[in-house]
Design a protein around this motif. Structure first.
Motif, PDB file in Angstrom:
ATOM      1  N   ALA A  28       0.844  -1.203   0.000  1.00  0.00           N
ATOM      2  CA  ALA A  28       0.000   0.000   0.000  1.00  0.00           C
ATOM      3  C   ALA A  28       0.875   1.247   0.000  1.00  0.00           C
ATOM      4  CB  ALA A  28      -0.929   0.000   1.205  1.00  0.00           C
ATOM      5  N   VAL A  29       1.901   1.251   0.852  1.00  0.00           N
ATOM      6  CA  VAL A  29       2.803   2.399   0.943  1.00  0.00           C
ATOM      7  C   VAL A  29       3.582   2.587  -0.362  1.00  0.00           C
ATOM      8  CG1 VAL A  29       4.865   3.308   2.098  1.00  0.00           C
ATOM      9  CG2 VAL A  29       3.028   2.291   3.451  1.00  0.00           C
ATOM     10  N   LEU A  30       3.946   1.478  -0.986  1.00  0.00           N
ATOM     11  CA  LEU A  30       4.691   1.543  -2.250  1.00  0.00           C
ATOM     12  C   LEU A  30       3.799   1.940  -3.420  1.00  0.00           C
ATOM     13  CD1 LEU A  30       6.998  -1.603  -1.964  1.00  0.00           C
ATOM     14  CD2 LEU A  30       7.625   0.794  -1.605  1.00  0.00           C
ATOM     15  N   GLY A  31       2.469   1.835  -3.226  1.00  0.00           N
ATOM     16  CA  GLY A  31       1.544   2.224  -4.279  1.00  0.00           C
ATOM     17  C   GLY A  31       1.169   1.108  -5.234  1.00  0.00           C
ATOM     18  N   VAL A  32       1.769  -0.084  -5.040  1.00  0.00           N
ATOM     19  CA  VAL A  32       1.498  -1.212  -5.931  1.00  0.00           C
ATOM     20  C   VAL A  32       0.033  -1.632  -5.866  1.00  0.00           C
ATOM     21  CG1 VAL A  32       2.083  -3.617  -6.436  1.00  0.00           C
ATOM     22  CG2 VAL A  32       3.862  -2.033  -5.709  1.00  0.00           C
ATOM     23  N   VAL A  36      -5.345  -0.141   1.423  1.00  0.00           N
ATOM     24  CA  VAL A  36      -5.049   0.601   0.194  1.00  0.00           C
ATOM     25  C   VAL A  36      -5.553   2.038   0.280  1.00  0.00           C
ATOM     26  CG1 VAL A  36      -5.515   0.766  -2.281  1.00  0.00           C
ATOM     27  CG2 VAL A  36      -5.091  -1.469  -1.245  1.00  0.00           C
ATOM     28  N   GLY A  37      -6.821   2.163   0.667  1.00  0.00           N
ATOM     29  CA  GLY A  37      -7.453   3.476   0.640  1.00  0.00           C
ATOM     30  C   GLY A  37      -7.028   4.418   1.741  1.00  0.00           C
ATOM     31  N   VAL A  38      -6.730   3.858   2.925  1.00  0.00           N
ATOM     32  CA  VAL A  38      -6.406   4.713   4.072  1.00  0.00           C
ATOM     33  C   VAL A  38      -4.896   4.816   4.304  1.00  0.00           C
ATOM     34  CG1 VAL A  38      -6.767   5.110   6.534  1.00  0.00           C
ATOM     35  CG2 VAL A  38      -8.602   4.119   5.152  1.00  0.00           C
ATOM     36  N   ILE A  39      -4.248   3.672   4.529  1.00  0.00           N
ATOM     37  CA  ILE A  39      -2.808   3.706   4.799  1.00  0.00           C
ATOM     38  C   ILE A  39      -2.031   4.131   3.554  1.00  0.00           C
ATOM     39  CG2 ILE A  39      -0.794   2.290   5.384  1.00  0.00           C
ATOM     40  CD1 ILE A  39      -2.524   0.714   7.282  1.00  0.00           C
ATOM     41  N   GLY A  40      -2.441   3.601   2.403  1.00  0.00           N
ATOM     42  CA  GLY A  40      -1.746   3.935   1.164  1.00  0.00           C
ATOM     43  C   GLY A  40      -1.801   5.422   0.848  1.00  0.00           C
ATOM     44  N   THR A  41      -2.986   5.995   0.939  1.00  0.00           N
ATOM     45  CA  THR A  41      -3.130   7.427   0.635  1.00  0.00           C
ATOM     46  C   THR A  41      -2.478   8.306   1.705  1.00  0.00           C
ATOM     47  OG1 THR A  41      -5.324   7.393   1.676  1.00  0.00           O
ATOM     48  CG2 THR A  41      -5.233   7.146  -0.709  1.00  0.00           C
ATOM     49  N   SER A  42      -2.533   7.864   2.962  1.00  0.00           N
ATOM     50  CA  SER A  42      -1.916   8.642   4.047  1.00  0.00           C
ATOM     51  C   SER A  42      -0.396   8.657   3.902  1.00  0.00           C
ATOM     52  CB  SER A  42      -2.294   8.043   5.406  1.00  0.00           C
ATOM     53  OG  SER A  42      -3.677   8.129   5.638  1.00  0.00           O
ATOM     54  N   ALA A  43       0.156   7.538   3.439  1.00  0.00           N
ATOM     55  CA  ALA A  43       1.610   7.452   3.272  1.00  0.00           C
ATOM     56  C   ALA A  43       2.096   8.352   2.138  1.00  0.00           C
ATOM     57  CB  ALA A  43       2.016   6.013   2.988  1.00  0.00           C
ATOM     58  N   ALA A  44       1.190   8.691   1.218  1.00  0.00           N
ATOM     59  CA  ALA A  44       1.567   9.497   0.054  1.00  0.00           C
ATOM     60  C   ALA A  44       2.028  10.902   0.433  1.00  0.00           C
ATOM     61  CB  ALA A  44       0.392   9.581  -0.918  1.00  0.00           C
ATOM     62  N   VAL A  45       1.657  11.368   1.636  1.00  0.00           N
ATOM     63  CA  VAL A  45       2.053  12.726   2.050  1.00  0.00           C
ATOM     64  C   VAL A  45       3.495  12.765   2.551  1.00  0.00           C
ATOM     65  CG1 VAL A  45      -0.323  13.261   2.679  1.00  0.00           C
ATOM     66  CG2 VAL A  45       1.258  12.481   4.453  1.00  0.00           C
ATOM     67  N   TYR A  46       4.088  11.583   2.732  1.00  0.00           N
ATOM     68  CA  TYR A  46       5.466  11.520   3.221  1.00  0.00           C
ATOM     69  C   TYR A  46       6.403  11.049   2.117  1.00  0.00           C
ATOM     70  CZ  TYR A  46       3.135  11.740   7.765  1.00  0.00           C
ATOM     71  OH  TYR A  46       2.355  12.111   8.826  1.00  0.00           O
ATOM     72  N   ALA A  47       7.677  11.312   2.298  1.00  0.00           N
ATOM     73  CA  ALA A  47       8.682  10.884   1.322  1.00  0.00           C
ATOM     74  C   ALA A  47       9.951  10.464   2.051  1.00  0.00           C
ATOM     75  CB  ALA A  47       8.979  12.009   0.339  1.00  0.00           C
ATOM     76  N   GLY A  48      10.696   9.573   1.434  1.00  0.00           N
ATOM     77  CA  GLY A  48      11.980   9.153   1.962  1.00  0.00           C
ATOM     78  C   GLY A  48      11.914   8.536   3.350  1.00  0.00           C
ATOM     79  N   LYS A 104       8.527   8.426   5.229  1.00  0.00           N
ATOM     80  CA  LYS A 104       7.604   7.390   4.750  1.00  0.00           C
ATOM     81  C   LYS A 104       7.938   6.040   5.379  1.00  0.00           C
ATOM     82  CE  LYS A 104       5.819   7.444   0.677  1.00  0.00           C
ATOM     83  NZ  LYS A 104       5.497   7.367  -0.778  1.00  0.00           N
ATOM     84  N   ILE A 105       9.229   5.762   5.537  1.00  0.00           N
ATOM     85  CA  ILE A 105       9.667   4.502   6.154  1.00  0.00           C
ATOM     86  C   ILE A 105       9.230   4.457   7.622  1.00  0.00           C
ATOM     87  CG2 ILE A 105      11.662   3.128   6.858  1.00  0.00           C
ATOM     88  CD1 ILE A 105      13.091   4.131   4.348  1.00  0.00           C
ATOM     89  N   ILE A 106       9.372   5.573   8.325  1.00  0.00           N
ATOM     90  CA  ILE A 106       8.954   5.651   9.732  1.00  0.00           C
ATOM     91  C   ILE A 106       7.451   5.412   9.838  1.00  0.00           C
ATOM     92  CG2 ILE A 106       8.671   7.186  11.721  1.00  0.00           C
ATOM     93  CD1 ILE A 106      11.288   8.526  10.923  1.00  0.00           C
TER      94      ILE A 106
END
Length: 205
Positions: free
Chosen positions: A57-61, A128-140, A143-145
Motif C-alpha cells: 500500500a505504501v509503495l503504491g502497488v 489501500v485506501g487509508v494507509i496507502g493514501t496517508s503514506a503518500a504525504v510523506y517521502a523518503g 515514509k519509512i517511519i
C-alpha cells in the motif's frame, strides 16, 4: 520524524481496533490453544499478512487493485467462500469432552489466518485506501517511519489479542466459555461474509 510516527500509530490503531474477522480469529486461537506458543502460527501469519498489505500500500502497488473491477470481484468471491467455511467450522465445533476443546493444528491456523487477512476485501481496501493514501504525504525517511509504525501496531495488537484470549482460556476451566466464544466468532465472521456478499451483488449490478 515524530509526526509520521504518531500518525502511523494512531491510524493503525483506528483501523485495527474494530471487531472484525481477523481480530476475532486471533483472539479465538489464543483462547483455544493449550499454551501461548501454540497460537504463534496465527499471530505470525496475521502479522506477516498485514506487513505485506501495508508495504504494498505504501509503495503504491496495491492501487492496481482499485482500477481492476474484475480482480476485485474475484477477491470478494474467494474471500466469501473462505469466510463461510470458517464460520461453519467454528459453529459446528463439538468436542467430545467439553473440558478438552480440540485446538486447531498449526496448518489450519495458518490457512484460516491467511483467508481472514488476505481474502478480506474490507481489510485490503482499508489498507489501500487509508494507509496507502496517508503514506503518500510523506517521502523518503519519513515514509519509512510511517510504514514501520503501522506495521509495529499490527504485530503488538495481534500478540495482545492472543495473550488476552489465553487468559480467558486459562480462567475457563470447564471449556464452556470457549464453546460460546466459538459461536460468537462464527457469527461475527458470518456477518462479515454477508457484507462481502452485498458488495459482490453491487459489483455485478
Amino acid at each position: 520524524m515524530l509526526q509520521p510516527l504518531i500518525h502511523g500509530v494512531l491510524l493503525a490503531l483506528g483501523l485495527i481496533l474494530p471487531l472484525g474477522a481477523q481480530n476475532v480469529f486471533v483472539f479465538n486461537q489464543g483462547a483455544n490453544q493449550k499454551n501461548f506458543s501454540r497460537a504463534l502460527p496465527v499471530i505470525i501469519t496475521a502479522g506477516i499478512c498485514d506487513t505485506f498489505l501495508i508495504v504494498i500500500a505504501v509503495l503504491g502497488v496495491s492501487l492496481i487493485l482499485i482500477s481492476m473491477p474484475t480482480l476485485q470481484l474475484l477477491i470478494y468471491v474467494i474471500g466469501l467462500l473462505f469466510l463461510m467455511y470458517m464460520a461453519w467450522s467454528l459453529w459446528t465445533e463439538k468436542p467430545s469432552n467439553i473440558k478438552e476443546i480440540a485446538p486447531m493444528s498449526p496448518k489450519r491456523q495458518v490457512l484460516f489466518a491467511l483467508s481472514v487477512s488476505l481474502l478480506n476485501p474490507h481489510a485490503i481496501m482499508d489498507t489501500v485506501g487509508v494507509i496507502g493514501t496517508s503514506a503518500a504525504v510523506y517521502a523518503g525517511y519519513e515514509k519509512i517511519i510511517f510504514m514501520l509504525a503501522t506495521i509495529s501496531v499490527s504485530w503488538v495488537w495481534f500478540i495482545l489479542l492472543a495473550v488476552l484470549g489465553r487468559i480467558i482460556g486459562t480462567v475457563d476451566k470447564s471449556g464452556q466459555y470457549i464453546v460460546i466464544l466459538n459461536k460468537v466468532s462464527s457469527m461475527v465472521i458470518f456477518i462479515v461474509g454477508m457484507i462481502i456478499l452485498k458488495n459482490i451483488i453491487e459489483l455485478l449490478n
